[in-house]
Design an enzyme around this catalytic site. Sequence first.
Site, PDB file in Angstrom:
ATOM      1  N   GLY A 197      -0.494  -2.228   6.569  1.00  0.00           N
ATOM      2  CA  GLY A 197      -0.365  -3.429   7.383  1.00  0.00           C
ATOM      3  C   GLY A 197      -1.571  -4.320   7.240  1.00  0.00           C
ATOM      4  O   GLY A 197      -2.363  -4.175   6.302  1.00  0.00           O
TER       5      GLY A 197
ATOM      6  N   GLY B 103      -4.815  -5.114   7.353  1.00  0.00           N
ATOM      7  CA  GLY B 103      -5.970  -4.219   7.417  1.00  0.00           C
ATOM      8  C   GLY B 103      -7.018  -4.592   8.450  1.00  0.00           C
ATOM      9  O   GLY B 103      -7.555  -3.723   9.142  1.00  0.00           O
TER      10      GLY B 103
ATOM     11  N   ARG C  53     -14.172  -7.437  -0.161  1.00  0.00           N
ATOM     12  CA  ARG C  53     -13.348  -7.143   1.016  1.00  0.00           C
ATOM     13  C   ARG C  53     -12.779  -5.710   0.943  1.00  0.00           C
ATOM     14  O   ARG C  53     -12.237  -5.290  -0.069  1.00  0.00           O
ATOM     15  CB  ARG C  53     -12.197  -8.150   1.082  1.00  0.00           C
TER      16      ARG C  53
ATOM     17  N   GLY D 161     -10.233  -3.067   3.104  1.00  0.00           N
ATOM     18  CA  GLY D 161      -9.262  -2.978   4.193  1.00  0.00           C
ATOM     19  C   GLY D 161      -9.353  -1.651   4.921  1.00  0.00           C
ATOM     20  O   GLY D 161     -10.339  -0.913   4.802  1.00  0.00           O
ATOM     21  N   ASP D 162      -8.309  -1.357   5.666  1.00  0.00           N
ATOM     22  CA  ASP D 162      -8.289  -0.141   6.480  1.00  0.00           C
ATOM     23  C   ASP D 162      -8.010   1.123   5.671  1.00  0.00           C
ATOM     24  O   ASP D 162      -8.413   2.214   6.056  1.00  0.00           O
ATOM     25  CB  ASP D 162      -7.206  -0.271   7.554  1.00  0.00           C
TER      26      ASP D 162
ATOM     27  N   THR E 190       0.847  -1.177   0.000  1.00  0.00           N
ATOM     28  CA  THR E 190       0.000   0.000   0.000  1.00  0.00           C
ATOM     29  C   THR E 190       0.893   1.240   0.000  1.00  0.00           C
ATOM     30  O   THR E 190       2.005   1.195   0.507  1.00  0.00           O
ATOM     31  CB  THR E 190      -0.845  -0.051   1.294  1.00  0.00           C
TER      32      THR E 190
HETATM   33  N1  ASP Z   1      -3.590  -2.244   4.752  1.00  0.00           N
HETATM   34  C1  ASP Z   1      -3.812  -2.750   3.425  1.00  0.00           C
HETATM   35  C2  ASP Z   1      -5.084  -3.566   3.404  1.00  0.00           C
HETATM   36  O1  ASP Z   1      -5.335  -4.280   4.349  1.00  0.00           O
HETATM   37  C3  ASP Z   1      -2.692  -3.604   2.924  1.00  0.00           C
HETATM   38  C4  ASP Z   1      -1.329  -2.985   2.975  1.00  0.00           C
HETATM   39  O2  ASP Z   1      -1.059  -2.102   3.778  1.00  0.00           O
HETATM   40  O3  ASP Z   1      -0.475  -3.377   2.168  1.00  0.00           O
HETATM   41  O4  ASP Z   1      -5.807  -3.511   2.420  1.00  0.00           O
END
Ligand code: ASP
Length: 309
Positions: free
Chosen positions: A228, A230, A204, A206-207, A176
């Site tokens: 991280g 998520g 799905r 993520g964060d 990310t």
């Molecule tokens: N945080 C991101 C997610 O969960 C993934 C990442 O940080 O690479 O979608």
Amino acid sequence: MKPFSIAIHGGAGTLLKGMMTPEKELAYKNALQIALDKGYNVLEDKGTAIEAVAQAVMALEDSPLFNAGKGSVFTAEGGHEMDAAIMDGKTLNAGAVSLISGIKNPVSLARDVMENSEHVFLAGAGAMQFAKELNYTLEDDRYFYDELRHQQWLEIKDTDAFQLDHSLKKDSKFGTVGAVACDIHGDVAAATSTGGMTNKRYGRVGDSPMIGVGNYANNSTCAVSCTGSGEYFIRGVVAYDAACLIEHKSMSLEEACNEVIHKRLLQIGGDGGLIAVDAKANIAMPFNTEGMYRALKTSSGTEQISIYG
Ligand code: ASP
């Protein structure tokens, strides 16, 4: 003139140290340098923090090395679904998009949601309709194709497994992307963009696009962009938690960010990191993984581009 600064990240899921070659390291550092300069130049020209983070994130989205925009990972259906968010710490205006496809720079669409709609968060078909109304051109699948990322997906395709860049045993190079900045007025901003997880299903999310979770900005506390696992970042409401520790416990930026990444997130089983800046241009970049692609540049002359701890 007040101090200004910018920090960027290209994900906490780096190549394991043993797999990094000098050539690859150079490629990552070059890509980070380009994005850092794009953002820093905006600040140096007295531009806004929001413009600086948008420019930096767009540069990272345009690089196939990172899991955002051009380099986004494959979904279970073999496509790409991207998420992005941007927030202005001066006004608390924010924009976010989720589950979008074909958009070259998801962070631009998030910014359009913030600036040209009455909403904060648009997802899926609705977000795509909004993009269409703003005359966004759609890139076809070839634009987003990346050989290595395709291989990663083929390995787990047709299984129930989904993969975070961070949990890869072998080549965990994707990540990310995000940027945080403080401009000459002491205004802060944050932007984050991602392709999410390889082989993800069921819509799905993520964060990264969630305001207060993977992305947050408030002049009175800080601007944060996370990377991280998520699901854990969502449970920990990580970005806002860091801001709360500053506001309610009078912690410094560094203390608050360390507390969140090295204590609270670890306690619930999450891994990853964040970048943060406050209105005095201080920067923190803690992570609890082996590495995090990251870079910073400040008006006081500090410049750093790093991958490992
Ligand atoms: N945080 C991101 C997610 O969960 C993934 C990442 O940080 O690479 O979608």
